[in-house]
Design a protein around this motif. Structure first.
Motif, PDB file in Angstrom:
ATOM      1  N   PRO A 155      -0.653   0.846  -5.265  1.00 12.64           N
ATOM      2  CA  PRO A 155      -0.051   1.221  -6.558  1.00 12.64           C
ATOM      3  C   PRO A 155       0.401   2.681  -6.575  1.00 12.64           C
ATOM      4  CG  PRO A 155      -2.045  -0.060  -6.896  1.00 12.64           C
ATOM      5  CD  PRO A 155      -1.991   0.254  -5.431  1.00 12.64           C
ATOM      6  N   ALA A 156       1.390   2.978  -7.430  1.00  8.29           N
ATOM      7  CA  ALA A 156       1.862   4.349  -7.626  1.00  8.29           C
ATOM      8  C   ALA A 156       0.692   5.214  -8.105  1.00  8.29           C
ATOM      9  CB  ALA A 156       2.999   4.360  -8.646  1.00  8.29           C
ATOM     10  N   PRO A 157       0.678   6.498  -7.765  1.00  5.97           N
ATOM     11  CA  PRO A 157       1.753   7.256  -7.115  1.00  5.97           C
ATOM     12  C   PRO A 157       1.719   7.221  -5.588  1.00  5.97           C
ATOM     13  CG  PRO A 157       0.016   8.753  -7.771  1.00  5.97           C
ATOM     14  CD  PRO A 157      -0.416   7.381  -8.218  1.00  5.97           C
ATOM     15  N   THR A 158       0.674   6.640  -4.989  1.00  2.00           N
ATOM     16  CA  THR A 158       0.593   6.620  -3.523  1.00  2.00           C
ATOM     17  C   THR A 158       1.713   5.779  -2.929  1.00  2.00           C
ATOM     18  OG1 THR A 158      -1.808   6.855  -3.651  1.00  2.00           O
ATOM     19  CG2 THR A 158      -0.881   6.093  -1.560  1.00  2.00           C
ATOM     20  N   GLY A 159       1.946   4.596  -3.503  1.00  2.00           N
ATOM     21  CA  GLY A 159       2.992   3.708  -3.002  1.00  2.00           C
ATOM     22  C   GLY A 159       3.824   3.167  -4.146  1.00  2.00           C
ATOM     23  N   LEU A 160       4.376   1.961  -3.956  1.00  2.00           N
ATOM     24  CA  LEU A 160       5.201   1.343  -4.988  1.00  2.00           C
ATOM     25  C   LEU A 160       4.501   0.152  -5.639  1.00  2.00           C
ATOM     26  CD1 LEU A 160       8.707   1.338  -3.227  1.00  2.00           C
ATOM     27  CD2 LEU A 160       7.942   2.835  -5.079  1.00  2.00           C
ATOM     28  N   GLY A 161       3.301  -0.181  -5.147  1.00  2.00           N
ATOM     29  CA  GLY A 161       2.611  -1.348  -5.680  1.00  2.00           C
ATOM     30  C   GLY A 161       3.324  -2.640  -5.350  1.00  2.00           C
ATOM     31  N   ALA A 162       3.995  -2.698  -4.202  1.00  2.00           N
ATOM     32  CA  ALA A 162       4.762  -3.887  -3.817  1.00  2.00           C
ATOM     33  C   ALA A 162       3.836  -5.043  -3.482  1.00  2.00           C
ATOM     34  CB  ALA A 162       5.651  -3.564  -2.617  1.00  2.00           C
ATOM     35  N   THR A 163       4.206  -6.234  -3.934  1.00  2.00           N
ATOM     36  CA  THR A 163       3.448  -7.431  -3.593  1.00  2.00           C
ATOM     37  C   THR A 163       3.796  -7.851  -2.159  1.00  2.00           C
ATOM     38  OG1 THR A 163       5.176  -8.943  -4.345  1.00  2.00           O
ATOM     39  CG2 THR A 163       3.581  -8.190  -5.988  1.00  2.00           C
ATOM     40  N   GLN A 164       3.032  -8.851  -1.631  1.00  2.00           N
ATOM     41  CA  GLN A 164       3.318  -9.295  -0.269  1.00  2.00           C
ATOM     42  C   GLN A 164       4.724  -9.882  -0.170  1.00  2.00           C
ATOM     43  OE1 GLN A 164       0.272 -11.074   2.201  1.00  2.00           O
ATOM     44  NE2 GLN A 164       1.649 -12.734   2.796  1.00  2.00           N
ATOM     45  N   SER A 165       5.157 -10.633  -1.169  1.00  5.11           N
ATOM     46  CA  SER A 165       6.506 -11.202  -1.125  1.00  5.11           C
ATOM     47  C   SER A 165       7.560 -10.093  -1.190  1.00  5.11           C
ATOM     48  CB  SER A 165       6.716 -12.202  -2.265  1.00  5.11           C
ATOM     49  OG  SER A 165       6.524 -11.593  -3.522  1.00  5.11           O
ATOM     50  N   GLU A 166       7.310  -9.040  -1.980  1.00  2.00           N
ATOM     51  CA  GLU A 166       8.252  -7.913  -2.037  1.00  2.00           C
ATOM     52  C   GLU A 166       8.293  -7.169  -0.706  1.00  2.00           C
ATOM     53  OE1 GLU A 166       8.203  -6.737  -6.790  1.00  2.00           O
ATOM     54  OE2 GLU A 166       6.634  -5.940  -5.477  1.00  2.00           O
ATOM     55  N   LEU A 167       7.133  -7.053  -0.054  1.00  9.43           N
ATOM     56  CA  LEU A 167       7.120  -6.432   1.268  1.00  9.43           C
ATOM     57  C   LEU A 167       7.931  -7.251   2.263  1.00  9.43           C
ATOM     58  CD1 LEU A 167       3.365  -5.362   1.569  1.00  9.43           C
ATOM     59  CD2 LEU A 167       5.336  -3.849   1.271  1.00  9.43           C
ATOM     60  N   GLU A 168       7.790  -8.567   2.201  1.00  9.89           N
ATOM     61  CA  GLU A 168       8.562  -9.424   3.101  1.00  9.89           C
ATOM     62  C   GLU A 168      10.051  -9.265   2.837  1.00  9.89           C
ATOM     63  OE1 GLU A 168       7.136 -13.475   3.210  1.00  9.89           O
ATOM     64  OE2 GLU A 168       5.057 -12.797   3.090  1.00  9.89           O
ATOM     65  N   TRP A 169      10.427  -9.112   1.550  1.00  2.99           N
ATOM     66  CA  TRP A 169      11.835  -8.922   1.228  1.00  2.99           C
ATOM     67  C   TRP A 169      12.323  -7.535   1.619  1.00  2.99           C
ATOM     68  CZ3 TRP A 169      15.411 -12.200   1.013  1.00  2.99           C
ATOM     69  CH2 TRP A 169      15.180 -13.496   0.543  1.00  2.99           C
ATOM     70  N   ALA A 170      11.451  -6.534   1.566  1.00  2.00           N
ATOM     71  CA  ALA A 170      11.849  -5.197   2.020  1.00  2.00           C
ATOM     72  C   ALA A 170      12.219  -5.223   3.502  1.00  2.00           C
ATOM     73  CB  ALA A 170      10.727  -4.194   1.779  1.00  2.00           C
ATOM     74  N   ILE A 171      11.524  -6.059   4.259  1.00  2.00           N
ATOM     75  CA  ILE A 171      11.853  -6.232   5.676  1.00  2.00           C
ATOM     76  C   ILE A 171      13.046  -7.158   5.838  1.00  2.00           C
ATOM     77  CG2 ILE A 171      11.001  -7.089   7.899  1.00  2.00           C
ATOM     78  CD1 ILE A 171       8.156  -6.338   6.934  1.00  2.00           C
ATOM     79  N   ASN A 172      13.052  -8.272   5.110  1.00  2.00           N
ATOM     80  CA  ASN A 172      14.074  -9.293   5.319  1.00  2.00           C
ATOM     81  C   ASN A 172      15.419  -8.965   4.679  1.00  2.00           C
ATOM     82  OD1 ASN A 172      12.825 -11.058   7.036  1.00  2.00           O
ATOM     83  ND2 ASN A 172      11.925 -12.308   5.429  1.00  2.00           N
ATOM     84  N   SER A 173      15.458  -8.132   3.642  1.00  2.00           N
ATOM     85  CA  SER A 173      16.759  -7.738   3.086  1.00  2.00           C
ATOM     86  C   SER A 173      17.563  -6.993   4.152  1.00  2.00           C
ATOM     87  CB  SER A 173      16.575  -6.863   1.841  1.00  2.00           C
ATOM     88  OG  SER A 173      15.934  -5.641   2.156  1.00  2.00           O
ATOM     89  N   TYR A 174      16.885  -6.161   4.907  1.00  2.00           N
ATOM     90  CA  TYR A 174      17.509  -5.453   6.035  1.00  2.00           C
ATOM     91  C   TYR A 174      17.906  -6.451   7.119  1.00  2.00           C
ATOM     92  CZ  TYR A 174      17.503  -2.331  10.166  1.00  2.00           C
ATOM     93  OH  TYR A 174      17.817  -1.662  11.317  1.00  2.00           O
ATOM     94  N   THR A 175      16.975  -7.324   7.464  1.00  2.00           N
ATOM     95  CA  THR A 175      17.187  -8.244   8.579  1.00  2.00           C
ATOM     96  C   THR A 175      18.303  -9.235   8.309  1.00  2.00           C
ATOM     97  OG1 THR A 175      14.856  -8.069   9.187  1.00  2.00           O
ATOM     98  CG2 THR A 175      16.048  -9.974  10.016  1.00  2.00           C
ATOM     99  N   LEU A 176      18.342  -9.807   7.095  1.00  2.00           N
ATOM    100  CA  LEU A 176      19.330 -10.830   6.791  1.00  2.00           C
ATOM    101  C   LEU A 176      20.740 -10.246   6.685  1.00  2.00           C
ATOM    102  CD1 LEU A 176      17.336 -12.976   4.238  1.00  2.00           C
ATOM    103  CD2 LEU A 176      17.938 -13.590   6.580  1.00  2.00           C
TER     104      LEU A 176
END
Length: 529
Positions: free
Chosen positions: A50-71
């Motif tokens: 969670p903020a302020p250390t990170g963005l509080g991204a869920t596992q699915s959001e993390l997968e999309w952070a990787i896959n948005s680039y990849t796709l």
């Protein structure tokens, strides 16, 4: 009177003399594309905080952070290769590097997981124009007899980037905020742009293909729908939900339309005639299977080392170093084994080694001696080197030199699509197995927290921390549930690698016969075989 032959009948003498320097410049460009993903691997836990250390991204959001680039990367690769063939590979490389640098700077200052996903997609646009152009330029500055050696160093550069990435990411996360793992790309981009302008020659295909915007759109839409459905199914731990199977079905339908359209098009974004060559098809298919398996493993390995074992981001980066070191050491030397034993024996042994190392993750637990993980990573990197270098040579030498951009793009498309599907499928296996194992321990939580707590080990541990002392009882079950999920996922990855082993054992070429005196050396893989 005949004059002595130049070192190359096609390549200008000045370019031939500086070919190895050009290779190192190309590897620097390649470095930032691979470095970004390998850095992100150790940062995903921090970004999920969670903020302020990170963005509080869920596992699915993390997968999309990787896959948005990849796709986006995969969807634009062939078009990027064609534009390089048409406009000039150097021009496309420079443009790609600039877009990648801008995307990196924006991603570094993302204010939410949604913004990070969007800016990662922009980085994917830039990377799509960098990756195929580097290999296409390489094929146009080296003669055929030196290409396997050059590709070996090129593949070793991938290993070097994988080595540098996690350690660099760990160092940055120990001293700066999470966005620094993206901002570090900017100075590398500036250096690469300067060297590219100075040293790298331009080249193009005298008969380039036409751009296929409909094909590009269909491929990207189909892949996004398919991957979204798979990730959503894992998030819900239920693939029978209408929104899951309907999305997956729609994605598959669009991809079928894409294949039919490409076969009928007179200017397809993917030239289907390449796949008439069984050896080419096998090599490019194995690339997809390797990355399908490995992307899932690197994703859960970070949570195993940081969440279960308690290592820091920097320590995790150092723990992953043997994988990259093995790739860097072995990739340039694989050609010697290929010369002696042939492509089939070398790649079959490499795929079998990858399958075994993936299966090892199925026996790791919370107190397994860490040296076992280190040995496993090293052997995994060695296996990958003995697969990726020979398959890259087969793919690139299957087509004429002027089509190098298209072949490189196809190779990278299958690599990225394989990785995206691997992350989606194996990530969903991980999510489903974890939720099924942990849900009985979450019954005491309020209904609103129960679903989110069951999505991943980080979600469970985050809620446990907020609950204070009452939440401590969730830590042990969370570790146990994750280990079980990791074991199941690792076995799935090992099975996929075994399928790849069968493919290369069946279709890859054996040892090439020695060329007879007075006859031209035959092509490595005859086109249209």
């Amino acid at each position: 009177m005949s004059t002595p032959a130049l070192p190359s009948s096609r390549i200008p003498e000045a370019v031939h003399r500086r070919r190895w320097v050009i290779l190192w410049v190309l590897m620097l460009s390649l470095l930032i594309v691979v470095l970004d993903n390998s850095i992100l691997n150790v940062a995903i836990k921090t970004i999920s905080t969670p903020a302020p250390t990170g963005l509080g991204a869920t596992q699915s959001e993390l997968e999309w952070a990787i896959n948005s680039y990849t796709l986006v990367f995969a969807g634009l690769l062939f078009t990027a290769g064609l534009l390089g063939d048409r406009l000039g590979r150097k021009k496309v490389l420079l443009a790609g590097l600039a877009v990648f640098g801008i995307g990196s700077a924006l991603a570094a200052f993302s204010g939410s997981a949604a913004q990070l996903i969007a800016f990662r997609a922009l980085m994917g646009v830039g990377a799509a124009f960098v990756m195929p152009a580097t290999l296409a330029v390489l094929m146009n500055v080296f003669e055929r007899e030196e290409q396997p050696k050059a590709i070996g160093f090129w593949a070793g550069g991938v290993g070097l980037a994988i080595a540098i990435g996690p350690v660099t990411g760990g160092l940055l996360l120990d001293h700066f905020w999470w966005g620094s793992v993206f901002l570090v790309n900017v100075p590398i981009v500036v250096l690469a742009l300067g060297l590219m302008l100075w040293l790298v020659p331009d080249s193009r295909d005298p008969k380039p293909g036409r751009i296929d915007p409909v094909g590009v759109l269909l491929s990207v839409v189909g892949l996004v729908l398919l991957v979204y459905g798979i990730i959503k199914g894992g998030q819900l731990a239920d693939f029978t939900e209408p929104q899951v199977w309907a999305t997956i079905g729609a994605g598959l339908a669009v991809l079928v339309v894409f294949v039919v359209f490409e076969k009928r098009s007179d200017h397809p974004s993917i030239d289907m005639t390449y796949f008439r060559n069984k050896v080419f098809s096998a090599a490019i298919g194995v690339v997809a299977l390797v990355f399908f398996s490995l992307m899932g493993v690197t994703f859960f390995a970070v949570f195993y080392t940081q969440s279960v074992r308690g290592y820091s981001a920097l320590q995790t980066g150092l723990l992953m170093l043997p994988l990259a070191v093995a790739q860097t050491v072995f990739a340039p030397r694989v050609r010697l084994l290929v010369d002696r034993f042939g492509h089939k024996t070398t790649t079959t042994a490499g795929m079998l080694l990858i399958a075994v190392t993936l299966a090892v993750f199925a026996v790791l637990d919370a107190d397994t001696p860490i040296w076992i993980l280190e040995v496993d990573f090293f052997l995994m990197g060695a296996g990958m080197a003995h697969v990726m270098t020979p398959t890259s040579v087969v793919i690139m030498q299957s087509v004429p030199r002027e089509k190098a951009g298209s072949a490189s793009a196809l190779s990278n498309i299958f690599r990225q699509v394989g990785g995206a599907l691997g992350l989606a499928v194996l990530g969903s296996v991980l999510s489903t197995a974890y939720r099924n194992d942990i849900e009985d321990n979450l019954v005491a939580l309020p209904a609103g927290l129960r679903h989110s707590a069951g999505e991943s080990i980080e979600a469970t541990l985050g809620i446990a921390a907020k609950l204070g002392p009452p939440g401590e009882s969730l830590v042990g079950p969370a570790d146990d549930a994750f280990l079980h999920a990791m074991h199941v996922t690792a076995l799935w990855g090992a099975v996929v690698a075994l399928i790849g082993t069968v493919v290369v054992a069946r279709y890859m070429p054996g040892k090439a016969p020695a060329p007879q005196e007075g006859r031209e050396e035959s092509e490595l893989v005859p086109a249209g075989e």
